[in-house]
Design a protein around this motif. Structure first.
Motif, short mmCIF file in Angstrom:
data_model
loop_
_atom_site.label_atom_id
_atom_site.label_comp_id
_atom_site.label_asym_id
_atom_site.label_seq_id
_atom_site.Cartn_x
_atom_site.Cartn_y
_atom_site.Cartn_z
N LYS A 122 -6.84 6.38 -22.53
CA LYS A 122 -7.59 5.19 -22.93
C LYS A 122 -6.65 4.12 -23.51
O LYS A 122 -5.82 4.40 -24.37
N ASP A 123 -6.78 2.89 -22.98
CA ASP A 123 -5.99 1.72 -23.40
C ASP A 123 -4.51 1.85 -23.06
O ASP A 123 -3.71 1.01 -23.46
N ARG A 124 -4.14 2.88 -22.29
CA ARG A 124 -2.73 3.06 -21.92
C ARG A 124 -2.52 3.12 -20.41
O ARG A 124 -1.65 2.46 -19.87
#
Length: 256
Positions: A122-124
């Protein structure tokens, strides 16, 4: 028991009386266990209070009763556990073998792994799916960095159980031979060299790259050093230049 009572000199009639009572009691306990119904296990809770039996789900192929179980932690996760409950037999529950995600070695399915991997990234990075046929936690996933759109593959185990992300962003990325060669070609064009390639093949950052300097001819250097900015040693002020004067020293060693 009977022999022990005889040894201590207890009256024989009393001995047989105690023996009879013991047999009746033992038989009653066995009968109680035999008559215990599956429904009687409903409401059971694990010692840690996380699991609770709420009903009967059916039977196994061997006839053992399967119980419906809820977990105070896992049942809240509707994405990972959409049914909200789990199934297990009494023996496994009694031995603290948890049927949910709290188990020491949960039995995840392929879609479970995808959910866990997407949460880890997530978010990466983006998890596009499996890069190969799914087998187990060592199956490769197809990933894409959200920062620089770099694409790579990694095992499910590495994605879920470690904080590793994009290898390019962490400077741990090993470029392919074509990527490494293209980088070298771009530098050669910028500096004015003629690229030759990897004479011994490309394996890693220590692979040798050859190029031709217009002044000093063919040069050989590791890919890693070339990327770090090292160029023709004869052109460099710090390197050897045959056009400059120098000194040659001879040492004589005498053995005594």
């Amino acid at each position: 028991m009977v022999a022990a009572l005889f040894v201590f000199g207890v009256d024989s009639n009393l001995v047989w009386c105690y023996t009879f009572i013991y047999i009746i009691k033992l038989g009653a306990e066995r009968l109680k266990k035999k008559r215990e119904k599956p429904e009687d296990f409903i409401g059971w809770k694990s010692p840690d209070g996380k699991l609770e039996v709420i009903g009967i789900a059916g039977k196994t192929k061997r006839g053992a009763t399967l119980f419906k179980v809820i977990c105070t932690e896992c049942s809240k996760d509707k994405e990972l556990f959409p049914d909200g409950c789990f199934v297990s037999i009494k023996g496994h529950l009694k031995r603290d073998q948890k049927p949910c995600g709290c188990a020491s070695n949960p039995k995840w399915k392929d879609w479970h792994y995808l959910i866990l991997a997407r949460r880890a990234g997530k978010d990466r990075f983006i998890v596009h799916g499996f890069a190969e046929e799914f087998k187990n936690q060592n199956t490769k996933l197809s990933l894409e960095c959200l920062k620089d759109e770099h694409k790579w593959t990694a095992s499910i185990n590495n994605v879920i159980n470690s904080s590793r992300g994009c290898p390019k962003c962490s400077n741990k990325y090993k470029p392919t031979e074509q990527e490494a060669l293209q980088k070298c070609i771009d530098i050669c064009k910028e500096v004015g060299y003629e690229h030759v390639g990897f004479p011994y093949g490309y394996k890693n950052c220590d692979s040798r790259f050859e190029y031709i300097c217009k002044i000093h001819g063919k040069q050989n250097i590791s890919y890693n050093n070339f990327m770090r900015g090292k160029r023709c040693p004869c052109c460099a002020s710090y390197g050897y230049n045959p056009s400059n004067s120098g000194s040659f020293y001879v040492a004589r060693w005498q053995h005594k």
